[in-house]
Every structure is written in structure tokens, then in C-alpha cells.
Design a protein around this motif. Structure first.
Motif, PDB file in Angstrom:
ATOM      1  N   ARG A   1       0.834  -1.211   0.000  1.00 41.46           N
ATOM      2  CA  ARG A   1       0.000   0.000   0.000  1.00 41.46           C
ATOM      3  C   ARG A   1       0.866   1.258   0.000  1.00 41.46           C
ATOM      4  O   ARG A   1       0.546   2.228  -0.685  1.00 41.46           O
ATOM      5  CB  ARG A   1      -0.927  -0.005   1.221  1.00 41.46           C
ATOM      6  CG  ARG A   1      -2.151  -0.869   1.038  1.00 41.46           C
ATOM      7  CD  ARG A   1      -3.258  -0.571   2.046  1.00 41.46           C
ATOM      8  NE  ARG A   1      -2.807  -0.411   3.405  1.00 41.46           N
ATOM      9  CZ  ARG A   1      -2.672  -1.403   4.289  1.00 41.46           C
ATOM     10  NH1 ARG A   1      -2.971  -2.633   3.931  1.00 41.46           N
ATOM     11  NH2 ARG A   1      -2.262  -1.169   5.519  1.00 41.46           N
ATOM     12  N   MET A   2       1.931   1.258   0.765  1.00 38.27           N
ATOM     13  CA  MET A   2       2.805   2.433   0.846  1.00 38.27           C
ATOM     14  C   MET A   2       3.507   2.713  -0.485  1.00 38.27           C
ATOM     15  O   MET A   2       3.722   3.874  -0.842  1.00 38.27           O
ATOM     16  CB  MET A   2       3.860   2.248   1.948  1.00 38.27           C
ATOM     17  CG  MET A   2       3.287   2.305   3.354  1.00 38.27           C
ATOM     18  SD  MET A   2       4.480   1.867   4.640  1.00 38.27           S
ATOM     19  CE  MET A   2       5.745   3.086   4.401  1.00 38.27           C
ATOM     20  N   LEU A   3       3.868   1.659  -1.207  1.00 37.54           N
ATOM     21  CA  LEU A   3       4.601   1.807  -2.461  1.00 37.54           C
ATOM     22  C   LEU A   3       3.684   1.951  -3.675  1.00 37.54           C
ATOM     23  O   LEU A   3       4.155   2.218  -4.776  1.00 37.54           O
ATOM     24  CB  LEU A   3       5.540   0.614  -2.667  1.00 37.54           C
ATOM     25  CG  LEU A   3       6.678   0.501  -1.647  1.00 37.54           C
ATOM     26  CD1 LEU A   3       7.373  -0.848  -1.776  1.00 37.54           C
ATOM     27  CD2 LEU A   3       7.666   1.641  -1.812  1.00 37.54           C
ATOM     28  N   GLY A   4       2.386   1.739  -3.474  1.00 41.43           N
ATOM     29  CA  GLY A   4       1.430   1.842  -4.577  1.00 41.43           C
ATOM     30  C   GLY A   4       1.123   3.291  -4.928  1.00 41.43           C
ATOM     31  O   GLY A   4       1.509   4.231  -4.227  1.00 41.43           O
ATOM     32  N   ASP A   5       0.409   3.462  -6.010  1.00 44.26           N
ATOM     33  CA  ASP A   5       0.056   4.810  -6.473  1.00 44.26           C
ATOM     34  C   ASP A   5      -1.321   5.254  -5.981  1.00 44.26           C
ATOM     35  O   ASP A   5      -1.828   6.297  -6.382  1.00 44.26           O
ATOM     36  CB  ASP A   5       0.129   4.891  -7.996  1.00 44.26           C
ATOM     37  CG  ASP A   5      -0.809   3.912  -8.691  1.00 44.26           C
ATOM     38  OD1 ASP A   5      -1.626   3.264  -7.992  1.00 44.26           O
ATOM     39  OD2 ASP A   5      -0.720   3.792  -9.919  1.00 44.26           O
ATOM     40  N   GLY A   6      -1.940   4.445  -5.123  1.00 42.37           N
ATOM     41  CA  GLY A   6      -3.241   4.798  -4.574  1.00 42.37           C
ATOM     42  C   GLY A   6      -4.415   4.278  -5.376  1.00 42.37           C
ATOM     43  O   GLY A   6      -5.553   4.368  -4.943  1.00 42.37           O
ATOM     44  N   SER A   7      -4.160   3.714  -6.537  1.00 39.87           N
ATOM     45  CA  SER A   7      -5.256   3.224  -7.382  1.00 39.87           C
ATOM     46  C   SER A   7      -5.730   1.840  -6.955  1.00 39.87           C
ATOM     47  O   SER A   7      -6.818   1.421  -7.343  1.00 39.87           O
ATOM     48  CB  SER A   7      -4.809   3.179  -8.848  1.00 39.87           C
ATOM     49  OG  SER A   7      -3.836   2.163  -9.033  1.00 39.87           O
ATOM     50  N   GLY A   8      -4.901   1.149  -6.185  1.00 40.03           N
ATOM     51  CA  GLY A   8      -5.250  -0.214  -5.775  1.00 40.03           C
ATOM     52  C   GLY A   8      -4.914  -1.242  -6.830  1.00 40.03           C
ATOM     53  O   GLY A   8      -5.196  -2.421  -6.646  1.00 40.03           O
ATOM     54  N   GLY A   9      -4.328  -0.794  -7.927  1.00 41.42           N
ATOM     55  CA  GLY A   9      -3.949  -1.716  -8.996  1.00 41.42           C
ATOM     56  C   GLY A   9      -2.671  -2.464  -8.657  1.00 41.42           C
ATOM     57  O   GLY A   9      -2.045  -2.223  -7.627  1.00 41.42           O
ATOM     58  N   PRO A  10      -2.272  -3.367  -9.539  1.00 36.12           N
ATOM     59  CA  PRO A  10      -1.061  -4.149  -9.286  1.00 36.12           C
ATOM     60  C   PRO A  10       0.192  -3.264  -9.300  1.00 36.12           C
ATOM     61  O   PRO A  10       0.252  -2.275 -10.030  1.00 36.12           O
ATOM     62  CB  PRO A  10      -1.026  -5.175 -10.416  1.00 36.12           C
ATOM     63  CG  PRO A  10      -1.925  -4.624 -11.471  1.00 36.12           C
ATOM     64  CD  PRO A  10      -2.914  -3.740 -10.786  1.00 36.12           C
ATOM     65  N   LEU A  11       1.155  -3.653  -8.481  1.00 39.80           N
ATOM     66  CA  LEU A  11       2.423  -2.922  -8.431  1.00 39.80           C
ATOM     67  C   LEU A  11       3.337  -3.392  -9.549  1.00 39.80           C
ATOM     68  O   LEU A  11       3.287  -4.563  -9.945  1.00 39.80           O
ATOM     69  CB  LEU A  11       3.136  -3.197  -7.103  1.00 39.80           C
ATOM     70  CG  LEU A  11       2.560  -2.604  -5.838  1.00 39.80           C
ATOM     71  CD1 LEU A  11       3.408  -3.030  -4.639  1.00 39.80           C
ATOM     72  CD2 LEU A  11       2.502  -1.104  -5.908  1.00 39.80           C
ATOM     73  N   PRO A  12       4.198  -2.505 -10.028  1.00 44.83           N
ATOM     74  CA  PRO A  12       5.245  -2.968 -10.939  1.00 44.83           C
ATOM     75  C   PRO A  12       6.137  -3.981 -10.211  1.00 44.83           C
ATOM     76  O   PRO A  12       6.236  -3.956  -8.972  1.00 44.83           O
ATOM     77  CB  PRO A  12       6.039  -1.693 -11.265  1.00 44.83           C
ATOM     78  CG  PRO A  12       5.171  -0.559 -10.852  1.00 44.83           C
ATOM     79  CD  PRO A  12       4.253  -1.068  -9.804  1.00 44.83           C
ATOM     80  N   PHE A  13       6.782  -4.825 -10.956  1.00 44.98           N
ATOM     81  CA  PHE A  13       7.589  -5.893 -10.362  1.00 44.98           C
ATOM     82  C   PHE A  13       8.611  -5.349  -9.376  1.00 44.98           C
ATOM     83  O   PHE A  13       8.792  -5.908  -8.291  1.00 44.98           O
ATOM     84  CB  PHE A  13       8.295  -6.703 -11.464  1.00 44.98           C
ATOM     85  CG  PHE A  13       9.196  -7.768 -10.911  1.00 44.98           C
ATOM     86  CD1 PHE A  13       8.654  -8.924 -10.368  1.00 44.98           C
ATOM     87  CD2 PHE A  13      10.579  -7.607 -10.912  1.00 44.98           C
ATOM     88  CE1 PHE A  13       9.475  -9.908  -9.836  1.00 44.98           C
ATOM     89  CE2 PHE A  13      11.391  -8.588 -10.385  1.00 44.98           C
ATOM     90  CZ  PHE A  13      10.844  -9.745  -9.857  1.00 44.98           C
ATOM     91  N   SER A  14       9.298  -4.275  -9.719  1.00 43.79           N
ATOM     92  CA  SER A  14      10.349  -3.753  -8.843  1.00 43.79           C
ATOM     93  C   SER A  14       9.779  -3.307  -7.490  1.00 43.79           C
ATOM     94  O   SER A  14      10.373  -3.555  -6.449  1.00 43.79           O
ATOM     95  CB  SER A  14      11.085  -2.589  -9.522  1.00 43.79           C
ATOM     96  OG  SER A  14      10.171  -1.543  -9.827  1.00 43.79           O
ATOM     97  N   ARG A  15       8.619  -2.696  -7.487  1.00 44.94           N
ATOM     98  CA  ARG A  15       8.005  -2.258  -6.220  1.00 44.94           C
ATOM     99  C   ARG A  15       7.463  -3.445  -5.428  1.00 44.94           C
ATOM    100  O   ARG A  15       7.504  -3.453  -4.202  1.00 44.94           O
ATOM    101  CB  ARG A  15       6.896  -1.250  -6.480  1.00 44.94           C
ATOM    102  CG  ARG A  15       7.437   0.087  -6.920  1.00 44.94           C
ATOM    103  CD  ARG A  15       6.344   1.097  -7.024  1.00 44.94           C
ATOM    104  NE  ARG A  15       6.847   2.328  -7.591  1.00 44.94           N
ATOM    105  CZ  ARG A  15       6.096   3.373  -7.813  1.00 44.94           C
ATOM    106  NH1 ARG A  15       4.804   3.348  -7.527  1.00 44.94           N
ATOM    107  NH2 ARG A  15       6.613   4.462  -8.329  1.00 44.94           N
ATOM    108  N   SER A  16       6.937  -4.420  -6.129  1.00 48.13           N
ATOM    109  CA  SER A  16       6.467  -5.632  -5.467  1.00 48.13           C
ATOM    110  C   SER A  16       7.630  -6.362  -4.804  1.00 48.13           C
ATOM    111  O   SER A  16       7.524  -6.830  -3.662  1.00 48.13           O
ATOM    112  CB  SER A  16       5.782  -6.538  -6.486  1.00 48.13           C
ATOM    113  OG  SER A  16       5.228  -7.660  -5.866  1.00 48.13           O
ATOM    114  N   LEU A  17       8.738  -6.417  -5.510  1.00 54.42           N
ATOM    115  CA  LEU A  17       9.950  -7.035  -4.968  1.00 54.42           C
ATOM    116  C   LEU A  17      10.439  -6.268  -3.743  1.00 54.42           C
ATOM    117  O   LEU A  17      10.809  -6.863  -2.725  1.00 54.42           O
ATOM    118  CB  LEU A  17      11.034  -7.085  -6.048  1.00 54.42           C
ATOM    119  CG  LEU A  17      12.316  -7.830  -5.717  1.00 54.42           C
ATOM    120  CD1 LEU A  17      12.033  -9.309  -5.515  1.00 54.42           C
ATOM    121  CD2 LEU A  17      13.318  -7.640  -6.846  1.00 54.42           C
TER     122      LEU A  17
END
Length: 120
Positions: free
Chosen positions: A90-106
Motif C-alpha cells: 500500500r505504501m509503495l502503490g500509487d493509490g489506485s489499488g492496482g497491481p504494483l510494478p515488479f520492482s516495487r512488489s519485490l
């Protein structure tokens, strides 16, 4: 609220994992300790021999020796990691609730794992 659900899901996952893996861990430990004058003076030939020997000497309960103390460690560890991953996503997301890019998910998983390692 989301974190409590993550923590509960982690607790269930940890319990299932430990229920399956505990007999193998007991067998591994007994094989490592045999001949050291530790445990019960067991002498097993291989994994299947250890399984048979423990079952014959102690019954099925012997294969789950140490299960409750294991749960006391595994449930908080997995719970913290799952809840931490949810928080960092949630902290690294853009607020849309959509999937994170791989690098942020990692990064979220890595930060959750680092928190787990430092706390527990």
C-alpha cells in the motif's frame, strides 16, 4: 483491518505448513543426532527407517514432537511478514489499488522480510 486479515491468513498458512513439515523435521533432527549419545540412542538407516522407528517407538504423536513451540514461532513470523507485505505494498502503490510494478512488489516483499528478520 486488512492487516488483521493478512495476519490471520498467515497464521492458517503457517499452521498447515508446520503440520505437513513437522514430521520431516523430527526425522531430520533424529538422523542428525544419532550416534551423538543424544536423544534416545536411536540408530536409523535412512529416512524411511527413521520414520518406521519413531512411529514404532513413540506412535504417530512422536512425529509431531515440538509442534506447539514451533507454532509459537511460525505464526507470528508469517503473520508479520504477510501483514508487512500488505502494508508496504500500500505504501509503495500509487493509490489506485492496482497491481504494483515488479520492482516495487519485490521491494515490498524484501522490506517485509527484513522486518520479519529484525523482529523475530
Amino acid at each position: 483491518r486488512v492487516m488483521s486479515k493478512q495476519f490471520a491468513a498467515a497464521g492458517v498458512a503457517a499452521t498447515v505448513e508446520l503440520s505437513i513439515m513437522q514430521p520431516l523435521d523430527v526425522i531430520k533432527t533424529r538422523l542428525q543426532l544419532q550416534g551423538q549419545g543424544i536423544a534416545h540412542g536411536d540408530t536409523f538407516v535412512g529416512t524411511a527407517g527413521a520414520l518406521r522407528g519413531i512411529y514404532q517407538a513413540e506412535g504417530a504423536v512422536g512425529l509431531w514432537r515440538g509442534f506447539v513451540p514451533g507454532l509459537a514461532v511460525v505464526i507470528p513470523r508469517r503473520g508479520l511478514k504477510f501483514a508487512g507485505n500488505s502494508l508496504f505494498r500500500r505504501m509503495l502503490g500509487d493509490g489506485s489499488g492496482g497491481p504494483l510494478p515488479f520492482s516495487r512488489s519485490l521491494l515490498a516483499g524484501g522490506l517485509a522480510g527484513a522486518c520479519e528478520a529484525m523482529v523475530i
